[in-house]
Design a protein around this motif. Structure first.
Motif, short mmCIF file in Angstrom:
data_model
loop_
_atom_site.label_atom_id
_atom_site.label_comp_id
_atom_site.label_asym_id
_atom_site.label_seq_id
_atom_site.Cartn_x
_atom_site.Cartn_y
_atom_site.Cartn_z
N ALA A 34 46.55 14.30 7.06
CA ALA A 34 45.82 15.00 8.13
C ALA A 34 44.35 15.09 7.75
N ASP A 35 43.51 15.25 8.77
CA ASP A 35 42.08 15.40 8.52
C ASP A 35 41.84 16.69 7.72
N THR A 36 40.78 16.65 6.91
CA THR A 36 40.45 17.78 6.05
C THR A 36 40.35 19.09 6.82
N LYS A 37 39.68 19.03 7.96
CA LYS A 37 39.48 20.24 8.77
C LYS A 37 40.82 20.82 9.23
N LYS A 38 41.73 19.93 9.59
CA LYS A 38 43.05 20.39 10.05
C LYS A 38 43.80 21.08 8.91
N VAL A 39 43.76 20.45 7.72
CA VAL A 39 44.44 21.04 6.57
C VAL A 39 43.83 22.42 6.28
N TYR A 40 42.50 22.47 6.28
CA TYR A 40 41.79 23.73 6.00
C TYR A 40 42.24 24.81 6.98
N ASP A 41 42.15 24.50 8.28
CA ASP A 41 42.46 25.51 9.30
C ASP A 41 43.91 25.97 9.23
N ARG A 42 44.82 25.02 9.00
CA ARG A 42 46.25 25.39 8.96
C ARG A 42 46.54 26.29 7.75
N LEU A 43 45.91 25.99 6.60
CA LEU A 43 46.18 26.81 5.41
C LEU A 43 45.49 28.16 5.51
N GLU A 44 44.34 28.19 6.15
CA GLU A 44 43.65 29.48 6.37
C GLU A 44 44.50 30.36 7.29
N ALA A 45 45.03 29.75 8.34
CA ALA A 45 45.89 30.49 9.27
C ALA A 45 47.14 31.01 8.57
N ARG A 46 47.58 30.33 7.53
CA ARG A 46 48.75 30.75 6.77
C ARG A 46 48.41 31.87 5.79
N GLY A 47 47.11 32.17 5.66
CA GLY A 47 46.68 33.28 4.79
C GLY A 47 46.54 32.90 3.33
N TYR A 48 46.41 31.59 3.04
CA TYR A 48 46.22 31.17 1.65
C TYR A 48 44.88 31.66 1.12
N LYS A 49 44.84 31.95 -0.21
CA LYS A 49 43.57 32.31 -0.87
C LYS A 49 42.64 31.11 -0.86
N GLN A 50 41.32 31.42 -0.96
CA GLN A 50 40.32 30.35 -0.86
C GLN A 50 40.52 29.27 -1.93
N ASN A 51 40.85 29.66 -3.18
CA ASN A 51 41.00 28.64 -4.23
C ASN A 51 42.19 27.72 -3.95
N LYS A 52 43.22 28.27 -3.32
CA LYS A 52 44.39 27.46 -3.01
C LYS A 52 44.09 26.51 -1.84
N ILE A 53 43.31 27.00 -0.89
CA ILE A 53 42.92 26.13 0.23
C ILE A 53 42.07 24.97 -0.31
N SER A 54 41.09 25.31 -1.16
CA SER A 54 40.17 24.27 -1.67
C SER A 54 40.93 23.22 -2.47
N GLU A 55 41.85 23.70 -3.32
CA GLU A 55 42.63 22.75 -4.14
C GLU A 55 43.41 21.77 -3.25
N ASN A 56 44.01 22.30 -2.19
CA ASN A 56 44.82 21.45 -1.31
C ASN A 56 43.96 20.51 -0.47
N VAL A 57 42.82 21.01 -0.02
CA VAL A 57 41.93 20.14 0.76
C VAL A 57 41.46 18.97 -0.11
N GLU A 58 41.12 19.30 -1.36
CA GLU A 58 40.68 18.26 -2.30
C GLU A 58 41.80 17.24 -2.55
N CYS A 59 43.01 17.77 -2.67
CA CYS A 59 44.19 16.92 -2.89
C CYS A 59 44.36 15.94 -1.72
N GLU A 60 44.10 16.42 -0.51
CA GLU A 60 44.24 15.55 0.66
C GLU A 60 43.11 14.49 0.68
N ILE A 61 41.89 14.94 0.35
CA ILE A 61 40.77 14.00 0.32
C ILE A 61 41.03 12.89 -0.71
N MET A 62 41.56 13.29 -1.86
CA MET A 62 41.79 12.33 -2.95
C MET A 62 43.10 11.57 -2.79
#
Ligand code: ADP
Length: 185
Positions: free
Chosen positions: A108-136
């Motif tokens: 999924a696009d980075t923005k989609k992953v970010y928004d979905r994990l934010e909506a799930r209430g993930y902490k910022q460091n966990k969101i960033s780690e996952n977004v990076e994982c998707e980019i890489m």
């Protein structure tokens, strides 16, 4: 990839399907829909890990459990033996290759992953780690290191339409697998 490239699995009448990808790419939702559409049994491995304590405690920094891979494989071995399972998990390299007839990597696009994990209430460091994982494309690379290329299907999951198409595509693969198995009998 053409569906005729489905791998042979003479013992199983029904395929086992793995749906993997970065958290937030839509694995659990897609797996639920695939299980319904193709009459497979669904296991969300993350839930199984929690319910049956297949972990080595909690990682407070990342707000997640320390996975015990050996315990997960031992617990699931009997469940996978007869086929007909649709399982979803965010990592895939530790499962035995022989378990799966199709490995779907959702993207999924980075923005989609970010928004979905934010909506799930993930902490910022966990969101960033996952977004990076998707980019890489960490999970896609892991799938390629662990499974034969003909087993892997990479699918985009940005919109509801994508999801519906993906479910149809996977369900067609399941039908194809069953037909081929029936022809061999
Ligand atoms: P994962 O299991 O990969 O963490 P989920 O299936 O839990 O992802 O999906 C996370 C959220 O994003 C859910 O609210 C789900 O409805 C939504 N979602 C997932 N895939 C899509 C998609 N392709 N289009 C729209 N919403 C989606």
């Amino acid at each position: 990839m053409d569906s005729s490239a489905l791998p042979k699995s003479p013992q199983r009448a029904n395929p086992n399907i793995l749906i993997t990808g970065t958290p937030g790419t839509g694995k659990t939702t897609t797996a639920e829909m695939v299980a319904l559409a193709a009459e497979l049994k669904k296991i969300t491995v993350g839930d199984l890990v929690k319910e049956r304590k297949l972990h080595d405690g909690y990682n407070d920094d990342m707000d997640t459990y320390w996975l015990n891979e050996d315990k997960v494989v031992d617990e699931m071995e009997a469940m996978m033996a007869d086929g007909g399972m649709c399982i979803d998990f965010h990592t895939c390299g530790f499962f035995p290759e022989r378990w799966f007839d199709l490995v779907v990597v959702l993207r999924a696009d980075t923005k989609k992953v970010y928004d979905r994990l934010e909506a799930r209430g993930y902490k910022q460091n966990k969101i960033s780690e996952n977004v990076e994982c998707e980019i890489m494309q960490v999970v896609l690379d892991e799938a390629h290191e662990s499974y034969k290329p003909e087993l892997i299907l990479e699918l985009q999951s940005n919109t509801v339409e994508d999801m519906e198409e993906n479910v149809e595509k996977i369900a067609r693969r399941v039908d194809e697998f069953r037909r081929k198995h029936a022809q061999k009998l």
